[in-house]
Design a protein around this motif. Sequence first.
Motif, PDB file in Angstrom:
ATOM      1  N   ASP A 246      44.058  35.384 -16.884  1.00 31.48           N
ATOM      2  CA  ASP A 246      44.845  35.710 -18.078  1.00 31.48           C
ATOM      3  C   ASP A 246      46.219  35.053 -18.075  1.00 31.48           C
ATOM      4  O   ASP A 246      47.073  35.385 -18.900  1.00 31.48           O
ATOM      5  CB  ASP A 246      44.994  37.237 -18.205  1.00 31.48           C
ATOM      6  CG  ASP A 246      45.745  37.838 -17.033  1.00 31.48           C
ATOM      7  OD1 ASP A 246      46.036  37.100 -16.057  1.00 31.48           O
ATOM      8  OD2 ASP A 246      46.065  39.040 -17.087  1.00 31.48           O
TER       9      ASP A 246
ATOM     10  N   LYS B 207      47.330  27.277 -25.077  1.00 28.07           N
ATOM     11  CA  LYS B 207      46.098  28.054 -25.051  1.00 28.07           C
ATOM     12  C   LYS B 207      44.917  27.097 -25.093  1.00 28.07           C
ATOM     13  O   LYS B 207      44.593  26.545 -26.148  1.00 28.07           O
ATOM     14  CB  LYS B 207      46.109  28.942 -26.307  1.00 28.07           C
ATOM     15  CG  LYS B 207      45.175  30.107 -26.317  1.00 28.07           C
ATOM     16  CD  LYS B 207      45.620  30.973 -27.486  1.00 28.07           C
ATOM     17  CE  LYS B 207      44.572  31.865 -28.026  1.00 28.07           C
ATOM     18  NZ  LYS B 207      45.032  32.583 -29.227  1.00 28.07           N
TER      19      LYS B 207
ATOM     20  N   LYS C 116      38.978  28.583 -22.352  1.00 28.57           N
ATOM     21  CA  LYS C 116      39.128  30.012 -22.017  1.00 28.57           C
ATOM     22  C   LYS C 116      40.586  30.458 -22.087  1.00 28.57           C
ATOM     23  O   LYS C 116      41.032  31.304 -21.298  1.00 28.57           O
ATOM     24  CB  LYS C 116      38.577  30.280 -20.612  1.00 28.57           C
ATOM     25  CG  LYS C 116      37.108  29.871 -20.463  1.00 28.57           C
ATOM     26  CD  LYS C 116      36.262  30.982 -19.897  1.00 28.57           C
ATOM     27  CE  LYS C 116      34.791  30.600 -19.978  1.00 28.57           C
ATOM     28  NZ  LYS C 116      33.897  31.625 -19.484  1.00 28.57           N
ATOM     29  N   LYS C 117      41.336  29.851 -23.009  1.00 28.86           N
ATOM     30  CA  LYS C 117      42.717  30.247 -23.274  1.00 28.86           C
ATOM     31  C   LYS C 117      43.678  30.014 -22.113  1.00 28.86           C
ATOM     32  O   LYS C 117      44.705  30.676 -21.995  1.00 28.86           O
ATOM     33  CB  LYS C 117      42.786  31.723 -23.685  1.00 28.86           C
ATOM     34  CG  LYS C 117      41.949  32.059 -24.909  1.00 28.86           C
ATOM     35  CD  LYS C 117      42.047  33.535 -25.252  1.00 28.86           C
ATOM     36  CE  LYS C 117      41.178  33.884 -26.442  1.00 28.86           C
ATOM     37  NZ  LYS C 117      41.134  35.311 -26.701  1.00 28.86           N
TER      38      LYS C 117
ATOM     39  N   VAL D 187      42.981  22.397 -29.767  1.00 32.25           N
ATOM     40  CA  VAL D 187      44.046  23.388 -29.777  1.00 32.25           C
ATOM     41  C   VAL D 187      45.050  22.965 -30.860  1.00 32.25           C
ATOM     42  O   VAL D 187      45.209  21.778 -31.153  1.00 32.25           O
ATOM     43  CB  VAL D 187      44.690  23.512 -28.375  1.00 32.25           C
ATOM     44  CG1 VAL D 187      45.259  22.194 -27.921  1.00 32.25           C
ATOM     45  CG2 VAL D 187      45.761  24.591 -28.362  1.00 32.25           C
TER      46      VAL D 187
END
Lengths: 353, 116
Positions: free
Chosen positions: A98, B48, B52-53, B90
């Motif tokens: 993340d 990002k 997968k960001k 992106v």
Amino acid sequence: MEQLLAVELGDSYKPNAITAVCGCTDLGHDEVRRLIKAKELKTIPRVMQALEWKTSCGCAKCRPALNYYLVCDWPDEYEDDYQSRFIYERVHANIQKDGTYSVVPRMWGGITSAIELRKIADVVEKFDIPTVKVTGGQRIDMLGVQKEDLPAVWADLGEVGFVSGHAYAKGLRTVKTCVGSDWCRFGTQDSTGLGVRIEKFMWGSWTPAKVKMAVSGCPRNCSEATCKDVGVICVDSGYELHFAGAAGLDIKGTEVLGHVKTEDEVIEHVVALTQMYREQGHYLERIYKWAKRIGVDEIRRQIMENGEARQGYFSRFIFSQKYAQVDPWSERVSGKDKHEFIPMSDLKLEAAE
Amino acid sequence: MNVLSANWIAVGRLSDIPRRGARRIQNGSLTIAVFRTANDEVYAIEDKCPHKKGPLSQGIVHGNCVSCPLHNWVISLEDGKAQGADEGTVRSFNVKLDGEDIHLNVLNVSDERKSA
């Protein structure tokens, strides 16, 4: 270029047998490493120019490899190129899926204390760190730290003497130990003390790929030394030295390097072995793969039987450590690479009405 | 006042970004990565990865591309497109250099927030 290679590398140069480092060059890792030494190339641009790189500034495959080779070969002269390191080595923390980071302080030989544990608890609460996990290398991992918080987290940890555990590094990771003769009724030697000694001697060193070690106090092998990159098994008569194990994508028991009688000899042999690997390994090639390529017998011959070669490796490692053993966390607490941790600007724009 | 020029705001100086590196610009939940290449060209794309960001600002910059730190997708800084066999794009933003100052066109940025 072909001529240059034939001259510098002699009969060993066989262009058709080479696997190129990446699309930026036709040379393989061995050729690049030998030419860096032979032609005394000491910066990434010099390497790319002299070896006729096909791209202007390399790629994410060759740049980290070249940066490692130069750090290894010219420890006192080369200025580390942080823009050629992957993010985890650039900010000294492990990036997570993340975009947050994990923080693993060094716990020498897996030993900790009330003061250290209390500090970790305080840091976890203060920075609202979501996950705290015990690692396979006998330390504590704090996961989900915001990048902006890293320097403050390190500053707090540093108050009780914590330094980076290099859990993100192609370098020395952990030295796992058992409690040995201090506590265990089967322990033959001070495996904990020896593990701490090895870790204090070798921390901070960069290697082609990660290096995990272990010291077991007896052949029951509670610290699982026989699947590590380097393992030591304590026995009544001294120490059995192991290397080239694997317990990841591949699983492989270690090879026996040899037997020595004293702790000092353990340090000398383990350090020399690691330095030989540092000098010969291809970037990202673990010890067991390097050993397969070079030959276990050849490594044993140089480290166990050739005292002069061993001494050479040992002293080159010590020289390199003079420049490598600087705690990267305290450097950054003191302001190094500040730009890494704060956004350049915060626009705070409202959406157009 | 020139309406067009009013949409450009200064977001930092060239020297704030290391060569072959990037810095982040925050706007609410939107993060923009501003890159500086080896030749001192400046590009801005959303931070990002289309895969997968992954935060592209943390990747290795080579030529006019960046390699994502999560799974090594290579993204063009010029148009935000994934290179090679990978597919995805992106969002890119307009930036320009005025001497040492980096200017970002915020019309684009505000639109992004409104549509989000």
